[in-house]
Design a protein around this motif. Structure first.
Motif, PDB file in Angstrom:
ATOM      1  N   SER A   1       0.841  -1.199   0.068  1.00  0.00           N
ATOM      2  CA  SER A   1       0.073   0.033   0.086  1.00  0.00           C
ATOM      3  C   SER A   1       0.998   1.304  -0.087  1.00  0.00           C
ATOM      4  N   ILE A   2       2.078   1.343   0.782  1.00  0.00           N
ATOM      5  CA  ILE A   2       2.885   2.339   0.813  1.00  0.00           C
ATOM      6  C   ILE A   2       3.477   2.723  -0.816  1.00  0.00           C
TER       7      ILE A   2
ATOM      8  N   ARG B   1       2.107   1.692  -3.288  1.00  0.00           N
ATOM      9  CA  ARG B   1       0.823   2.459  -4.426  1.00  0.00           C
ATOM     10  C   ARG B   1       0.684   3.896  -4.055  1.00  0.00           C
ATOM     11  N   SER B   2       0.824   4.251  -2.684  1.00  0.00           N
ATOM     12  CA  SER B   2       0.472   5.593  -2.330  1.00  0.00           C
ATOM     13  C   SER B   2       1.563   6.667  -2.932  1.00  0.00           C
ATOM     14  N   THR B   3       2.899   6.158  -3.105  1.00  0.00           N
ATOM     15  CA  THR B   3       4.119   6.711  -3.569  1.00  0.00           C
ATOM     16  C   THR B   3       3.763   7.082  -4.980  1.00  0.00           C
TER      17      THR B   3
ATOM     18  N   LYS C   1       1.077   6.794  -6.748  1.00  0.00           N
ATOM     19  CA  LYS C   1      -0.176   7.709  -6.704  1.00  0.00           C
ATOM     20  C   LYS C   1       0.205   9.316  -6.660  1.00  0.00           C
ATOM     21  N   GLN C   2       0.747   9.429  -5.727  1.00  0.00           N
ATOM     22  CA  GLN C   2       1.365  10.973  -5.404  1.00  0.00           C
ATOM     23  C   GLN C   2       2.309  11.440  -6.758  1.00  0.00           C
TER      24      GLN C   2
ATOM     25  N   GLU D   1      -6.016   1.439  -8.468  1.00  0.00           N
ATOM     26  CA  GLU D   1      -4.753   0.826  -8.215  1.00  0.00           C
ATOM     27  C   GLU D   1      -5.351  -0.429  -7.635  1.00  0.00           C
TER      28      GLU D   1
END
Length: 231
Positions: A10-11, A13-15, A17-18, A31
């Motif tokens: 999840s981390i 994916r967040s990176t 995404k940002q 995602e």
């Protein structure tokens, strides 16, 4: 470009995404936490660019990429393991990024993807007289045969070099070769076709064309020697 992130972390994916959110020309379709979910998503939504993790439970990123080998989807692999690099590039992916993903490295990979995406609809039309047609986005352009210096195979793409730029065609070198006049062009390497009239010098296993080095493999050297006139 429509993008899809596939990563069980999840981390990560967040990176991604940002980083994607900083580019107005990129749209994040979804995602996904695994390859199966991604496969279902791609059946429902058009995806141009896939950010794909390799090590995931169930189907790996490598396995998913193989199922997409005949589809028009660009892939950038993301992984902690450098050991997968050779196998990944055998699948003709755009790039291979090791985690943690740094913004500069992300931009490098994205630049490659954008170049390919911009030119992926370029295709050779039938060679007629002294020109061929190429399709550049929604514009059909005429390219003079004499403008072409040489062509280079790059995975599923062929780069067509003219004097000050190049086009990237989503095709095989063999397919492009069949559409070019054999009286003008000659295969000199498994990855290179040249315009014979553009050769500046020949030295051993290397040609120089417009200050660019083009390799000549042993299997093609005899045919090259027959085609050029040496006084």
């Amino acid at each position: 470009m429509n993008c899809l992130i596939v990563d069980d972390n999840s981390i990560a994916r967040s990176t991604l995404k940002q980083l994607l959110s900083l580019h107005e020309d990129l749209t994040l379709v979804a995602e996904c936490a695994d390859a199966i979910e991604a496969t279902r998503e791609m059946l429902n939504s058009p995806v141009d660019l896939l950010f794909l993790d390799i090590e995931m439970p169930g189907m790996s990123g490598i396995e998913l990429a193989r199922t997409l080998s005949n589809k028009d989807v660009l892939i950038i692999f993301t992984t902690f393991q450098r050991d997968y690099a050779a196998e990944a590039f055998d699948l003709n992916v755009v790039d291979f990024i090791t985690k943690p993903i740094m913004p500069v490295r992300f931009l490098q990979a994205l630049k490659k993807a954008k170049e390919i995406y911009k030119n992926k609809n370029l295709v050779f039309g039938k060679a007629e007289d002294d020109f061929v047609f190429i399709r550049d986005s929604n514009i059909v352009r005429r390219l003079k045969i004499d403008e072409i210096l040489y062509l280079e195979a790059m995975g599923d793409y062929v780069k067509v070099y003219i004097k000050e730029k190049h086009y990237a065609i989503h095709s095989s070198l063999k397919s492009v070769e069949e559409k070019l006049p054999s009286s003008v062009f000659l295969r000199v390497h498994r990855s290179f076709i040249i315009n014979i009239s553009k050769i500046d010098t020949v030295e051993g296993g290397t040609l120089i064309i417009n200050k660019n080095l083009v390799p000549v493999s042993d299997g093609y050297r005899a045919n090259l020697n027959k085609r050029i006139n040496i006084l």
